[in-house]
Design a protein around this motif. Sequence first.
Motif, PDB file in Angstrom:
ATOM      1  N   MET A 140       0.834  -1.175   0.000  1.00 38.30           N
ATOM      2  CA  MET A 140       0.000   0.000   0.000  1.00 38.30           C
ATOM      3  C   MET A 140       0.882   1.242   0.000  1.00 38.30           C
ATOM      4  N   GLY A 141       1.986   1.215   0.750  1.00 36.27           N
ATOM      5  CA  GLY A 141       2.851   2.371   0.845  1.00 36.27           C
ATOM      6  C   GLY A 141       3.577   2.653  -0.455  1.00 36.27           C
ATOM      7  N   ILE A 142       3.911   1.653  -1.209  1.00 37.53           N
ATOM      8  CA  ILE A 142       4.671   1.850  -2.439  1.00 37.53           C
ATOM      9  C   ILE A 142       3.817   2.507  -3.526  1.00 37.53           C
ATOM     10  N   PRO A 143       2.576   2.099  -3.747  1.00 36.57           N
ATOM     11  CA  PRO A 143       1.809   2.784  -4.788  1.00 36.57           C
ATOM     12  C   PRO A 143       1.607   4.275  -4.462  1.00 36.57           C
ATOM     13  N   VAL A 144       1.418   4.653  -3.192  1.00 36.66           N
ATOM     14  CA  VAL A 144       1.267   6.066  -2.841  1.00 36.66           C
ATOM     15  C   VAL A 144       2.581   6.787  -3.114  1.00 36.66           C
ATOM     16  N   TYR A 145       3.674   6.179  -2.727  1.00 38.84           N
ATOM     17  CA  TYR A 145       4.979   6.770  -2.960  1.00 38.84           C
ATOM     18  C   TYR A 145       5.237   6.918  -4.453  1.00 38.84           C
ATOM     19  N   ALA A 146       4.897   5.942  -5.182  1.00 38.85           N
ATOM     20  CA  ALA A 146       5.096   5.988  -6.636  1.00 38.85           C
ATOM     21  C   ALA A 146       4.238   7.090  -7.248  1.00 38.85           C
ATOM     22  N   TRP A 147       2.994   7.188  -6.761  1.00 39.26           N
ATOM     23  CA  TRP A 147       2.107   8.239  -7.297  1.00 39.26           C
ATOM     24  C   TRP A 147       2.649   9.619  -6.946  1.00 39.26           C
ATOM     25  N   LEU A 148       3.134   9.803  -5.693  1.00 38.70           N
ATOM     26  CA  LEU A 148       3.704  11.083  -5.279  1.00 38.70           C
ATOM     27  C   LEU A 148       4.941  11.417  -6.110  1.00 38.70           C
ATOM     28  N   LYS A 149       5.781  10.418  -6.364  1.00 35.72           N
ATOM     29  CA  LYS A 149       7.001  10.613  -7.143  1.00 35.72           C
ATOM     30  C   LYS A 149       6.657  11.012  -8.572  1.00 35.72           C
ATOM     31  N   LYS A 150       5.619  10.362  -9.121  1.00 40.33           N
ATOM     32  CA  LYS A 150       5.205  10.620 -10.496  1.00 40.33           C
ATOM     33  C   LYS A 150       4.629  12.031 -10.641  1.00 40.33           C
ATOM     34  N   HIS A 151       3.870  12.497  -9.628  1.00 41.20           N
ATOM     35  CA  HIS A 151       3.200  13.803  -9.721  1.00 41.20           C
ATOM     36  C   HIS A 151       3.897  14.880  -8.880  1.00 41.20           C
ATOM     37  N   GLN A 152       5.163  14.688  -8.593  1.00 43.89           N
ATOM     38  CA  GLN A 152       5.890  15.600  -7.724  1.00 43.89           C
ATOM     39  C   GLN A 152       5.887  17.034  -8.248  1.00 43.89           C
ATOM     40  N   LYS A 153       6.076  17.245  -9.525  1.00 46.49           N
ATOM     41  CA  LYS A 153       6.110  18.602 -10.077  1.00 46.49           C
ATOM     42  C   LYS A 153       4.755  19.284  -9.923  1.00 46.49           C
ATOM     43  N   GLU A 154       3.664  18.552 -10.167  1.00 45.92           N
ATOM     44  CA  GLU A 154       2.328  19.147 -10.018  1.00 45.92           C
ATOM     45  C   GLU A 154       2.040  19.469  -8.547  1.00 45.92           C
ATOM     46  N   ILE A 155       2.435  18.541  -7.672  1.00 40.97           N
ATOM     47  CA  ILE A 155       2.222  18.754  -6.236  1.00 40.97           C
ATOM     48  C   ILE A 155       3.041  19.950  -5.768  1.00 40.97           C
ATOM     49  N   ASP A 156       4.312  20.028  -6.177  1.00 36.98           N
ATOM     50  CA  ASP A 156       5.145  21.181  -5.809  1.00 36.98           C
ATOM     51  C   ASP A 156       4.541  22.479  -6.348  1.00 36.98           C
ATOM     52  N   GLY A 157       3.983  22.440  -7.517  1.00 44.74           N
ATOM     53  CA  GLY A 157       3.354  23.629  -8.113  1.00 44.74           C
ATOM     54  C   GLY A 157       2.152  24.104  -7.313  1.00 44.74           C
ATOM     55  N   ILE A 158       1.471  23.181  -6.670  1.00 50.21           N
ATOM     56  CA  ILE A 158       0.304  23.549  -5.856  1.00 50.21           C
ATOM     57  C   ILE A 158       0.731  23.819  -4.408  1.00 50.21           C
ATOM     58  N   TRP A 159       1.539  22.900  -3.854  1.00 51.49           N
ATOM     59  CA  TRP A 159       1.886  22.977  -2.438  1.00 51.49           C
ATOM     60  C   TRP A 159       2.762  24.181  -2.101  1.00 51.49           C
ATOM     61  N   SER A 160       3.696  24.544  -2.925  1.00 50.54           N
ATOM     62  CA  SER A 160       4.617  25.651  -2.644  1.00 50.54           C
ATOM     63  C   SER A 160       3.859  26.976  -2.469  1.00 50.54           C
ATOM     64  N   PRO A 161       2.981  27.374  -3.384  1.00 56.42           N
ATOM     65  CA  PRO A 161       2.246  28.636  -3.160  1.00 56.42           C
ATOM     66  C   PRO A 161       1.283  28.538  -1.968  1.00 56.42           C
ATOM     67  N   LEU A 162       0.661  27.369  -1.769  1.00 59.27           N
ATOM     68  CA  LEU A 162      -0.259  27.210  -0.644  1.00 59.27           C
ATOM     69  C   LEU A 162       0.476  27.327   0.687  1.00 59.27           C
ATOM     70  N   SER A 163       1.649  26.721   0.778  1.00 59.06           N
ATOM     71  CA  SER A 163       2.396  26.803   2.033  1.00 59.06           C
ATOM     72  C   SER A 163       2.893  28.228   2.283  1.00 59.06           C
ATOM     73  N   THR A 164       3.235  28.946   1.220  1.00 57.22           N
ATOM     74  CA  THR A 164       3.656  30.338   1.364  1.00 57.22           C
ATOM     75  C   THR A 164       2.485  31.198   1.851  1.00 57.22           C
ATOM     76  N   ILE A 165       1.326  30.996   1.246  1.00 55.32           N
ATOM     77  CA  ILE A 165       0.127  31.741   1.665  1.00 55.32           C
ATOM     78  C   ILE A 165      -0.207  31.402   3.115  1.00 55.32           C
ATOM     79  N   PHE A 166      -0.152  30.136   3.481  1.00 56.84           N
ATOM     80  CA  PHE A 166      -0.450  29.703   4.836  1.00 56.84           C
ATOM     81  C   PHE A 166       0.527  30.331   5.825  1.00 56.84           C
ATOM     82  N   ALA A 167       1.829  30.320   5.509  1.00 54.84           N
ATOM     83  CA  ALA A 167       2.849  30.881   6.395  1.00 54.84           C
ATOM     84  C   ALA A 167       2.656  32.389   6.552  1.00 54.84           C
TER      85      ALA A 167
END
Length: 187
Positions: free
Chosen positions: A1-28
Amino acid sequence: MGIPVYAWLKKHQKEIDGIWSPLSTIFANTIIVLTVVLALATYYQAQGLGQVEASLGYIDTFNGGEVLEARNLVYKSWLPYDFSGNDAGISREVIDALLDRVVPNIGTLEGLEHRLAVAVIVAFFDSAEVCIAQSACSASVLEAQVGEYGRDFYCLYQPIIDREKDRGKLVAFGAGLRSVALRMGGC
């Protein structure tokens, strides 16, 4: 179960970083703004409490010690007079004549004590006004507790206060008391 989530996160890392980075900046940044607002609110609350505490200290002074003794001495001078039947008010001339009778001659011990009592009361209100002007005391707290007394005292003793001010060349004597009286509606 842990590997498919990790694989999915690794595969979509650029999209996640594109969303998470501005959200974390706004939150901070939001947390920083809220912290500053909370700090300011705490500061103003503490300042208000400090003003109230200083005002209560003045009220304690007014109700005890030298100021209370002075107030009692002044009050004792007026005990023989009954103004309860005078609904129309008393003219300034009558008040001045009564002051001449009530406030003994300065050459007597009783006159000296009475004038000193007046000076103590005036000094109290002058000092309280400085405390208000410096934002160290709360005007509303002091005026609610001693404002009417100050106004009435000033209106009654104004000629005596002015005479002592002129006699001693005391430029600021009674200025704070006069300010209190004016804020309380004047004479």
